[in-house]
Write an enzyme that holds these catalytic residues in place. Structure first.
Site, PDB file in Angstrom:
ATOM      1  N   ASP A 456       7.055  -0.832  76.932  1.00 49.31           N
ATOM      2  CA  ASP A 456       7.390  -1.164  75.701  1.00 49.31           C
ATOM      3  C   ASP A 456       6.324  -0.814  74.500  1.00 49.31           C
ATOM      4  OD1 ASP A 456       8.663  -2.678  73.422  1.00 49.31           O
ATOM      5  OD2 ASP A 456       8.990  -4.472  74.808  1.00 49.31           O
ATOM      6  N   ASP A 522      17.170  -4.840  70.670  1.00 50.29           N
ATOM      7  CA  ASP A 522      16.808  -6.094  70.987  1.00 50.29           C
ATOM      8  C   ASP A 522      17.956  -7.026  70.590  1.00 50.29           C
ATOM      9  OD1 ASP A 522      14.330  -5.985  72.300  1.00 50.29           O
ATOM     10  OD2 ASP A 522      13.204  -6.723  70.802  1.00 50.29           O
TER      11      ASP A 522
HETATM   12  C1  GLA Z   1      10.222  -6.430  72.949  1.00 52.05           C
HETATM   13  C2  GLA Z   1      11.212  -5.766  73.901  1.00 52.05           C
HETATM   14  C3  GLA Z   1      12.114  -6.976  74.289  1.00 52.05           C
HETATM   15  C4  GLA Z   1      11.155  -7.798  75.101  1.00 52.05           C
HETATM   16  C5  GLA Z   1       9.934  -8.104  74.398  1.00 52.05           C
HETATM   17  C6  GLA Z   1       9.073  -8.918  75.376  1.00 52.05           C
HETATM   18  O1  GLA Z   1      10.568  -7.166  72.008  1.00 52.05           O
HETATM   19  O2  GLA Z   1      12.160  -5.071  72.987  1.00 52.05           O
HETATM   20  O3  GLA Z   1      13.033  -6.449  75.124  1.00 52.05           O
HETATM   21  O4  GLA Z   1      10.839  -6.915  76.355  1.00 52.05           O
HETATM   22  O5  GLA Z   1       9.212  -7.258  73.812  1.00 52.05           O
HETATM   23  O6  GLA Z   1       7.858  -9.333  74.698  1.00 52.05           O
END
Ligand code: GLA
Length: 729
Positions: A456, A522
């Site tokens: 990430d 997301d």
């Molecule tokens: C980001 C990612 C999510 C998740 C969160 C965890 O927003 O896009 O899918 O992994 O971080 O903190």
């Protein structure tokens, strides 16, 4: 590829997959593109010469004398007064270059398989050397990049290195993309008028609000029609993509890295290499996209194993890491057919929420007193792979790492940048910070049988300088991230990596050189996903797109959708689940298992076939699908995204099939129930039966089938199977 003697005429004609790229190298000047687009067929040297003559612009008054050819790296010294290819200076001098070619190397593939031209050039006065690589790949994509070397005795400050591709005047419309967290890759269309349209991205990652693709096409171009030329800047840091049209009848698409002031100062002998610029031409967006997809699929590291059904813990448990709860989730997931379990954020250091702990990549004693072993054993015992979330380029100020090494945080002007998601950026351009992160990740991959990293990157790079100098460091950071991934892959060759950046903020062809899929967004609301996935798929194939089934009420929009709409949307991608299955009803689990069985049956087709999108006239309906390479079968989804003005809506055309072949078309369970008015009335359409209809591809593409009336935010699946000559149907 075989080396080819340098052409006497200075003309190089490369052909591949229905595309011609004609380059003019005459006069010792940097290469000019005389044609990029539809295949011109085999052309003799004499014909090529005539083509050059035929295409030469007329000199005009009140301009530089003579024609103004625009090279792939445009220069003022050649008469070009638009955006320069190279911008820089040596202590205030040498701001304008006049490169002369000193040598070239041409390698062409067997038959019409494109080729690679490497051109070396120098400007003795400016003290610079240039190496340009221009390729036409077997997929029919153009890709090019440049390396500049400082041969002078003093530093050269490089501000920009842009490469361009010309498009014809017929391209009068532009399409590019914008977006934000939870709504990535929103298309926007504008007229391609005179002047400069620049899409700049200064977020230090690929970014949501960057061009993604910048396409220029003939008026009204669509999924299946219109000539289109598009460029993609393969870079995961700051970059610039532009379309420029001048009154000299020159239209260009261009791109380069966006360098911050002072970011690249080339010492004597030092080099800078630009990102790859990719160019795709096609009739209709589907053809243009198919070239990118073929290119990605031809990579030696392209995932070749069936893409496993993922279960990701994020929207199921968020930060509630409890061994029993996660074991129960793993049990439920395995029972419906999941194959890979990914433990998301919250397993390390003091990371009990999103305000602390980033950087402390040690398994938390507090929530995992016996380490991750008990969970990993449970998951692998169920026959699933284990995956782990990391965010290596980031650090919370509230972390042991930041407390021990405050100078490892990227900053300028002696102050910290404003926090975003309570975090800062770890300066991976600093060897000690890089070494620490490499050691931590390497150790985790050594300690546990981790098959997959969800990598990430959850904030923009703001005032991202190296401490203590405050010198801009986004360029270094981008390269360091690539190096880190490359080194981890070298040490752990089997590990797959997902590129995530607050959802789909890091989706580009350079990160995909070292990652195996992207997290598209997301937002897993299926309605939003219809649009986000459609446009993500404009560049990358379905097998590289993470698509998950969420819970009945979407966490990011509060919309409620039935399982069939959610699962039928996630089917077109690398399928996964992001839903607390321990709270799902038994009938939901049964239905989900049916969808997963269908995904497993069809992933071979979905992940190797050609993506197609109809130009359906009713804005309430979308028709997209995947047709097998050999066109023996296809799967389509008919999706209603809103209520329609039409009642009933009209027929829908099925694109991409072999026009000469006969196909048996029928609804595909479990997505065969038009959960709307039609269903309520019993048999909705005469052909809506398992027997379906048998029609030639030409009739299906030209006349189509009456579509069922659907409630808004519903979909149905259609399966087309070629009827072999003499076959039963
Ligand atoms: C980001 C990612 C999510 C998740 C969160 C965890 O927003 O896009 O899918 O992994 O971080 O903190």
């Amino acid at each position: 590829m075989a080396p080819v003697p340098p052409p006497g005429s200075g003309l190089v004609h490369l052909r591949a997959a229905g595309v011609s790229l004609l380059l003019d190298l005459s006069g010792g000047m940097l290469p000019r593109v005389l044609h990029w687009g539809a295949d011109l067929g085999p052309l003799s040297p004499q014909t090529l010469d005539h083509l050059r003559l035929a295409r030469q612009p007329q000199p005009i008054g009140n301009s530089v004398d003579g024609p103004v050819p625009v090279a792939v790296l445009p220069e003022q010294s050649a008469g070009w007064l638009g955006t320069p290819g190279l911008v820089g200076n040596r202590g205030g001098r040498d701001f304008s270059t006049a490169f002369r070619v000193s040598g070239s190397d041409l390698r062409t593939g067997e038959g019409e398989r494109g080729g690679r031209l490497v051109v070396r050039a120098a400007d003795g006065t400016a003290g610079l050397e240039l190496e340009l690589t221009v390729e036409l790949t077997p997929a029919g994509l153009v890709r090019q990049r440049a390396t500049v070397t400082n041969r002078g005795g003093s530093p050269f400050a490089l501000d920009a290195l842009n490469l361009t591709l010309p498009v014809p005047a017929e391209a009068t419309e532009l399409l590019d993309f914008t977006g934000r967290h939870l709504r990535e890759r929103s298309p926007q269309r504008t007229a391609f008028t005179q002047g400069l349209r620049v899409r700049e991205n200064r977020t230090g990652r690929t970014g949501y609000d960057s061009a993604y693709l910048l396409a220029a096409g003939t008026a009204g171009f669509g999924n299946r029609s219109g000539e289109i030329w598009a460029v993609h800047t393969a870079w995961s840091g700051n970059h610039r993509t532009f379309a420029e049209r001048t009154f000299h009848a020159v239209s260009l698409l261009g791109s380069g890295e966006l360098l911050l002031s002072g970011e690249v100062l080339l010492e004597s002998g030092a080099q800078y290499t630009s990102p790859w610029q990719y160019g795709s031409w096609g009739v209709g967006l589907d053809e243009l996209s198919a070239r990118f997809h073929r290119q990605l699929r031809a990579r030696p590291n392209h995932p070749s194993s069936p893409r496993p059904v993922v279960v990701n813990t994020w929207e199921a448990v968020y930060f509630d890491h409890d061994l029993d709860r996660l074991r129960a989730l793993a049990d439920a997931a395995a029972s419906v057919g999941a194959e890979r379990f990914v433990l998301d954020d919250g397993w390390f250091g003091s990371r009990r929420d999103d305000r602390r702990g980033l950087g402390d990549w040690y398994v938390s004693d507090e929530v995992w007193p016996k380490g991750l072993g008990p969970l990993v054993d449970h998951v692998t015992g169920l026959g699933m792979q284990f995956g782990l979330w990391v965010e290596p380029e980031m650090v919370n100020e509230d972390s042991d790492l930041a407390r021990a090494h405050p100078d490892w945080i990227m900053a300028a002007g002696g102050r910290l940048p404003g926090a975003a998601r309570s975090q800062q950026v770890l300066d991976l351009g600093r060897p000690e910070a890089f070494g620490y992160i490499l050691e931590r990740l390497d150790q985790l991959l050594t300690d546990y049988p981790i098959a997959y990293l969800k990598w990430d990157h959850n904030r923009d790079l703001v005032e991202a300088g190296h401490q203590p100098t405050g010198r801009a460091g986004v360029h270094d950071q981008t390269l360091a991230t690539y190096r880190l991934m490359d080194e981890l892959r070298r040490r752990h060759p089997g590990v797959e990596i997902e590129s995530c950046s607050s959802g789909g903020g890091r989706v580009d062809l350079e990160i995909l050189e070292r990652t195996d899929r992207v997290w598209v967004s997301d937002c897993i609301d299926a309605l939003e996903r219809q649009q986000i996935q459609r446009w993500t798929n404009a560049l990358i194939p379905l097998e590289l797109m993470g698509t998950h089934v969420g819970s009945g009420v979407a966490h990011t929009t509060a919309r409620r959708h039935p399982l069939d709409f959610r699962a039928g949307t996630a089917l077109f991608g690398h399928f996964g689940i992001e839903w607390d299955l321990t709270s799902a009803a038994p009938e939901e689990l049964t239905r989900l298992a049916e969808w997963i069985a269908l995904y497993k049956e069809l992933r071979g087709l979905l992940h190797t076939g050609t993506a197609v999108h109809a130009d359906h006239p009713d804005p309430a309906y979308r028709l997209h699908g995947v047709v097998a390479e050999d066109r023996s079968e296809a799967l389509y989804a008919l999706v209603s995204v809103a209520t329609s003005e039409l009642y009933p809506t009209g027929p829908v055309r099925l694109p991409g099939l072999d026009p000469e072949a006969l196909y048996h078309v029928r609804p595909q369970p479990p997505g065969d129930l038009p959960d709307g008015n039609a269903h309520r009335w019993g048999v909705p359409l005469p052909w809506w039966t398992p027997q379906g209809v048998t029609l030639p591809g030409r009739a299906l593409a030209g006349a189509g089938l009456q579509a069922p009336v659907l409630y808004p935010e519903r979909l149905v699946l259609l399966r087309a199977t070629r009827v072999e000559p003499g076959g039963a149907r």
